[in-house]
Write a protein that holds these residues in place. Structure first.
Motif, short mmCIF file in Angstrom:
data_model
loop_
_atom_site.label_atom_id
_atom_site.label_comp_id
_atom_site.label_asym_id
_atom_site.label_seq_id
_atom_site.Cartn_x
_atom_site.Cartn_y
_atom_site.Cartn_z
N LYS A 62 -2.76 3.47 0.19
CA LYS A 62 -2.07 2.89 -0.97
C LYS A 62 -1.27 3.91 -1.76
N GLU A 79 -0.47 -4.06 -8.11
CA GLU A 79 -0.15 -3.34 -9.34
C GLU A 79 1.36 -3.18 -9.53
N ASP A 136 1.43 -5.51 -0.38
CA ASP A 136 0.40 -4.48 -0.17
C ASP A 136 -0.28 -4.02 -1.45
N CYS A 137 0.37 -4.25 -2.58
CA CYS A 137 -0.12 -3.69 -3.84
C CYS A 137 0.15 -4.67 -4.98
#
Length: 472
Positions: free
Chosen positions: A369, A278, A275-276
């Protein structure tokens, strides 16, 4: 515009007529079957974080499941309200989401993930063991509610005989578990080969016979909502129990050492990979914790002139007040509940919906997020700081060894004679099929509560076992 539900969603595994009283829809019947099932009741005897014998206050798998169910239903109600215009008449069935929440952990063995790992080790060359796969197996096979008119894959059992859409709501992982995984590093997520035909029929009914595009995984909107509700409950209520137990305090949380912050950041990054993109940093973990508990230690400087001692000994006074404030959170149930309530409300309000016009059943529900990161940080912090603590691990180690030893005893040549009559009969009927025999044994052990597993082990190993006149 395609509907969110079709008549095929409410068909049942064995073809049983779903029609009953006009005021009782199929999903309401499913909800009732779940509530009254033996597997659901057994959840009260399975550990969430702290063993049930330690205190009646702490959550167990049953109370956790009830909380997940309520949160899932609330998320669905909110999405129906916020996205009413986009949904049109395609409202998400909130009772179906609640039902999914009730059963999402029904496949957990005794002693939680450690029992899961112990059984997976014993089954790693025979199709494995995994909690979500066991949940589907219990619902579609093991519960003694209904049978097929003609056996499916040689098995006449139809479990609770739930609607296909209800079964779809627990299919978190669209993946058949490998039969052989020697030396695996843990359970593989998915469903067993023994339920592959049932899964294929679930997909066919829910998708109206259409094939999914390449690379798209099957996960219904109700399943996604249940999954979010589980994450919310885990991140908030396990933390609340840890505060009540004194395993954590606001002061100890804010004083977390850099090593633990880094491990939480690494684990959160790993879990958020899909999902991310980073990388979560240790500083971000600490900032999340400070935002959560920092206000507790706020100093009211406007009143300093009224207290000479505090004015002369500002650092010491601040420290004393901070420790008092920290202890108050551990001791004051009202403050803990207020914190939990605020977090759950915040997280539920952060769920977003993306409607899939081609496959409405696969519409995507997800946390935004920023909130997804916060939830994952809280989950991993509680897991690594409490569940990985030496005091909790001692109990878990005992449970892991115990589950493994029970399985080994039952797998021996005459081990089936130690089991209840119905399980013994299935093992005998498996004949020379060692894999099928092992699966029946695994089903029996996985269905045990923590207390029953300890008692059963004592009857096998201890000289202070229960009387022979007590049924197995």
């Amino acid at each position: 515009m395609l509907n969110m539900y079709t008549s095929d969603d409410w068909l049942r595994q064995n073809g049983e007529d779903s029609a009953s009283d006009p005021w009782r829809p199929p999903v309401v019947r499913d909800f009732g079957r779940i509530i009254h099932s033996a597997s659901f009741r057994r959840l009260q005897g399975k550990t969430q974080v702290f063993p049930g014998h330690e205190s009646d206050f702490f959550r167990n798998r049953l109370t956790h499941s009830l909380e997940v169910s309520q949160i899932a239903e609330g998320i669905a109600d909110r999405l129906n309200y916020v996205y009413a215009e986009k949904l049109g008449g395609r409202r998400i069935d909130s009772r179906l989401c609640a039902a999914a929440g009730l059963v999402h952990d029904i496949g957990h063995p005794p002693f939680g993930h450690n029992g899961e790992r112990a059984l997976n080790t014993k089954m790693e060359m025979r199709g494995g063991f995994e909690g979500n796969a066991q949940t589907l197996r219990i619902l579609s096979r093991l519960e003694k509610k209904a049978k097929y008119k003609a056996p499916v894959d040689g098995d006449e059992r139809a479990g609770m005989n739930l609607c296909f859409r209800t079964l779809a709501a627990v299919l978190k992982y669209d993946n058949e578990i490998d039969k052989e995984r020697f030396g695996s590093d843990g359970p593989q997520k998915g469903y067993y080969a023994s339920e592959a035909k049932i899964v294929a029929e679930i997909k066919r009914r829910v998708l109206g016979g259409k094939a999914l595009p390449a690379g798209v995984k099957f996960k219904t909107v109700e399943c996604a909502i249940m999954d979010i509700a589980d994450d919310i409950a885990y991140s908030v209520y396990d933390l609340e129990d840890s505060l009540k137990a004194g395993f954590l305090t606001p002061a100890s949380i804010l004083a977390t050492d850099d090593d633990l912050l880094k491990r939480v950041a690494e684990k959160a990054t790993e879990q958020l990979a899909e999902d991310c993109s980073e990388k979560i940093t240790a500083q971000e973990v600490l900032a999340t914790l400070v935002a959560l508990f920092g206000d507790i230690f706020a100093v009211d400087e406007s009143r300093e002139q009224d207290f000479p001692f505090e004015r002369r000994n500002k650092d010491l006074s601040s420290f004393i007040n901070a420790m008092k404030a920290s202890r108050a959170v551990n001791m004051d149930a009202g403050r803990r509940m207020k914190l939990s309530s605020e977090l759950v409300h915040e997280f539920m309000n952060a769920v977003e919906l993306e409607i899939n016009e081609e496959f409405p059943a696969l519409s995507r529900a997800a946390l935004d997020k920023k909130t997804r990161i916060k939830v994952e940080i809280l989950k991993q912090y509680t897991f690594l700081s409490t569940i990985y603590s030496n005091r909790v691990k001692l109990g878990e180690y005992r449970g892991t060894e115990l589950v493994g030893e029970i399985f080994e005893a039952l797998e021996k040549k005459s081990g089936h004679l130690l089991m209840p009559d119905d399980v013994r009969k299935r093992v005998q009927e498996a004949g020379g099929d060692k894999d099928l025999q092992a699966r029946h044994i695994c089903d029996f052990v996985a269905g045990m509560t923590d207390r029953y597993a300890v008692e059963f082990w004592a009857r096998l190993k201890s000289d202070v076992a229960e009387s022979m006149f007590k049924p197995i």
